[in-house]
Design an enzyme around this catalytic site. Structure first.
Site, PDB file in Angstrom:
ATOM      1  N   HIS A  16      17.211  -9.474  79.549  1.00 28.49           N
ATOM      2  CA  HIS A  16      17.824  -8.584  80.118  1.00 28.49           C
ATOM      3  C   HIS A  16      19.266  -8.485  80.007  1.00 28.49           C
ATOM      4  O   HIS A  16      19.875  -7.412  79.723  1.00 28.49           O
ATOM      5  CB  HIS A  16      17.585  -8.554  81.820  1.00 28.49           C
ATOM      6  CG  HIS A  16      16.304  -8.636  82.274  1.00 28.49           C
ATOM      7  ND1 HIS A  16      15.422  -9.610  82.841  1.00 28.49           N
ATOM      8  CD2 HIS A  16      15.391  -7.446  82.220  1.00 28.49           C
ATOM      9  CE1 HIS A  16      14.208  -9.274  83.382  1.00 28.49           C
ATOM     10  NE2 HIS A  16      14.443  -8.077  82.782  1.00 28.49           N
ATOM     11  N   LYS A  40       5.220  -4.889  92.834  1.00 28.01           N
ATOM     12  CA  LYS A  40       5.049  -6.431  92.316  1.00 28.01           C
ATOM     13  C   LYS A  40       5.549  -7.368  93.736  1.00 28.01           C
ATOM     14  O   LYS A  40       6.325  -6.888  94.470  1.00 28.01           O
ATOM     15  CB  LYS A  40       6.042  -6.644  91.035  1.00 28.01           C
ATOM     16  CG  LYS A  40       5.612  -6.175  89.987  1.00 28.01           C
ATOM     17  CD  LYS A  40       6.904  -6.396  88.701  1.00 28.01           C
ATOM     18  CE  LYS A  40       6.359  -5.956  87.497  1.00 28.01           C
ATOM     19  NZ  LYS A  40       7.595  -5.862  86.611  1.00 28.01           N
ATOM     20  N   ARG A  89       9.857  -5.155  74.008  1.00 29.37           N
ATOM     21  CA  ARG A  89       9.862  -6.399  73.566  1.00 29.37           C
ATOM     22  C   ARG A  89       8.650  -6.250  72.371  1.00 29.37           C
ATOM     23  O   ARG A  89       8.787  -5.224  71.472  1.00 29.37           O
ATOM     24  CB  ARG A  89       9.511  -7.391  74.399  1.00 29.37           C
ATOM     25  CG  ARG A  89      10.547  -7.844  75.090  1.00 29.37           C
ATOM     26  CD  ARG A  89      10.188  -8.586  76.521  1.00 29.37           C
ATOM     27  NE  ARG A  89       9.548  -7.492  77.334  1.00 29.37           N
ATOM     28  CZ  ARG A  89       9.185  -7.763  78.608  1.00 29.37           C
ATOM     29  NH1 ARG A  89       9.571  -9.138  79.162  1.00 29.37           N
ATOM     30  NH2 ARG A  89       8.540  -6.823  79.427  1.00 29.37           N
ATOM     31  N   SER A 127      10.416 -12.414  82.989  1.00 31.33           N
ATOM     32  CA  SER A 127      10.695 -12.994  84.063  1.00 31.33           C
ATOM     33  C   SER A 127       9.641 -13.941  84.433  1.00 31.33           C
ATOM     34  O   SER A 127       9.852 -14.808  85.199  1.00 31.33           O
ATOM     35  CB  SER A 127      11.062 -12.041  85.268  1.00 31.33           C
ATOM     36  OG  SER A 127      12.051 -10.954  84.940  1.00 31.33           O
TER      37      SER A 127
HETATM   38  P1  ADP Z   1       9.744  -3.563  85.256  1.00 30.26           P
HETATM   39  O1  ADP Z   1       9.290  -3.997  86.271  1.00 30.26           O
HETATM   40  O2  ADP Z   1      10.684  -2.235  85.150  1.00 30.26           O
HETATM   41  O3  ADP Z   1       9.203  -3.884  83.855  1.00 30.26           O
HETATM   42  P2  ADP Z   1      11.506  -5.759  83.955  1.00 30.26           P
HETATM   43  O4  ADP Z   1      12.442  -6.521  85.071  1.00 30.26           O
HETATM   44  O5  ADP Z   1      10.457  -6.753  83.785  1.00 30.26           O
HETATM   45  O6  ADP Z   1      11.225  -4.683  85.141  1.00 30.26           O
HETATM   46  O7  ADP Z   1      12.447  -5.118  82.907  1.00 30.26           O
HETATM   47  C1  ADP Z   1      13.132  -4.142  82.949  1.00 30.26           C
HETATM   48  C2  ADP Z   1      13.433  -3.756  81.559  1.00 30.26           C
HETATM   49  O8  ADP Z   1      13.959  -4.745  80.629  1.00 30.26           O
HETATM   50  C3  ADP Z   1      12.085  -3.410  80.682  1.00 30.26           C
HETATM   51  O9  ADP Z   1      12.288  -2.104  79.912  1.00 30.26           O
HETATM   52  C4  ADP Z   1      11.665  -4.442  79.947  1.00 30.26           C
HETATM   53  O10 ADP Z   1      10.940  -3.912  78.632  1.00 30.26           O
HETATM   54  C5  ADP Z   1      13.082  -5.039  79.507  1.00 30.26           C
HETATM   55  N1  ADP Z   1      12.865  -6.521  79.277  1.00 30.26           N
HETATM   56  C6  ADP Z   1      12.449  -7.343  79.856  1.00 30.26           C
HETATM   57  N2  ADP Z   1      12.698  -8.595  79.268  1.00 30.26           N
HETATM   58  C7  ADP Z   1      13.188  -8.363  78.129  1.00 30.26           C
HETATM   59  C8  ADP Z   1      13.620  -9.138  76.937  1.00 30.26           C
HETATM   60  N3  ADP Z   1      13.419 -10.432  76.924  1.00 30.26           N
HETATM   61  N4  ADP Z   1      14.071  -8.529  76.043  1.00 30.26           N
HETATM   62  C9  ADP Z   1      14.430  -7.128  76.080  1.00 30.26           C
HETATM   63  N5  ADP Z   1      14.018  -6.300  76.958  1.00 30.26           N
HETATM   64  C10 ADP Z   1      13.471  -6.897  77.922  1.00 30.26           C
END
Ligand code: ADP
Length: 161
Positions: A16, A40, A89, A127
């Site tokens: 992130h 979630k 990803r 996460s």
């Molecule tokens: P959501 O519940 O909206 O998917 P996340 O916190 O899981 O929320 O992810 C928010 C954004 O960050 C999404 O677009 C996700 O694809 C991106 N993201 C999560 N982890 C990574 C990572 N390791 N590298 C790049 N982008 C990421």
């Protein structure tokens, strides 16, 4: 360009943070927005996640940490932004992200979704992976900022953070 990077950030990972760093170079102002009405089951409260994000983004003057509920496009419009940032990803993200982008475009065609590809080293970082590894006592040093590691360990030990 004013952009919004929405997500659950439960907790924020180095993946992130990498997207935030890169997006903050493209945008004049970047809102990192924690989703309030997620279905979630989150480990951290919205307020905890916001203060964690504030801590790790304090070096970026054009980044503003906030939260939202309801429709993302409404929040984006209300913030005076016109771009949604999402991280991509592996291919597994694609279908969901594409569907989300098309849905948001159908609600408001003036708002564009901009995808930033994950860096190779964070390609498989999420996460949930971090929480799972930490829960079993594995090393998460390369996966999350130091500040997040501390609060995550405290939370998993059940002590207040
Ligand atoms: P959501 O519940 O909206 O998917 P996340 O916190 O899981 O929320 O992810 C928010 C954004 O960050 C999404 O677009 C996700 O694809 C991106 N993201 C999560 N982890 C990574 C990572 N390791 N590298 C790049 N982008 C990421």
């Amino acid at each position: 360009m004013v952009a919004v990077y929405p997500g659950s950030f439960d907790p924020a990972t180095n993946g992130h943070l990498d997207i935030i760093k890169r997006a903050s170079k493209l945008a004049d102002k970047l809102y990192v927005a924690v989703l309030r009405n997620s279905s979630k089951n989150c480990l951290f409260s919205v307020e905890e996640r916001m203060s964690q994000l504030q801590l790790i983004t304090k070096g970026f003057p054009n980044v503003i940490v906030t939260s939202f509920s309801g429709l993302l496009v409404e929040f984006v419009k209300g913030s005076g932004a016109d771009v949604i940032i999402r991280g991509l990803r592996a291919v597994t993200d694609f279908e969901y992200e594409f569907q989300l982008a098309l849905t948001n475009r159908s609600i408001n065609p003036d708002i564009e979704t901009l995808f930033i590809s994950a860096s190779t080293k964070y390609l498989f970082l999420s996460s949930s992976v971090v929480k799972e590894i930490a829960n079993y006592g594995g090393c998460i040093d390369d996966m999350v900022p130091q500040e997040i590691k501390g609060v995550l360990m405290d939370k998993l030990r059940g002590s207040p953070c």
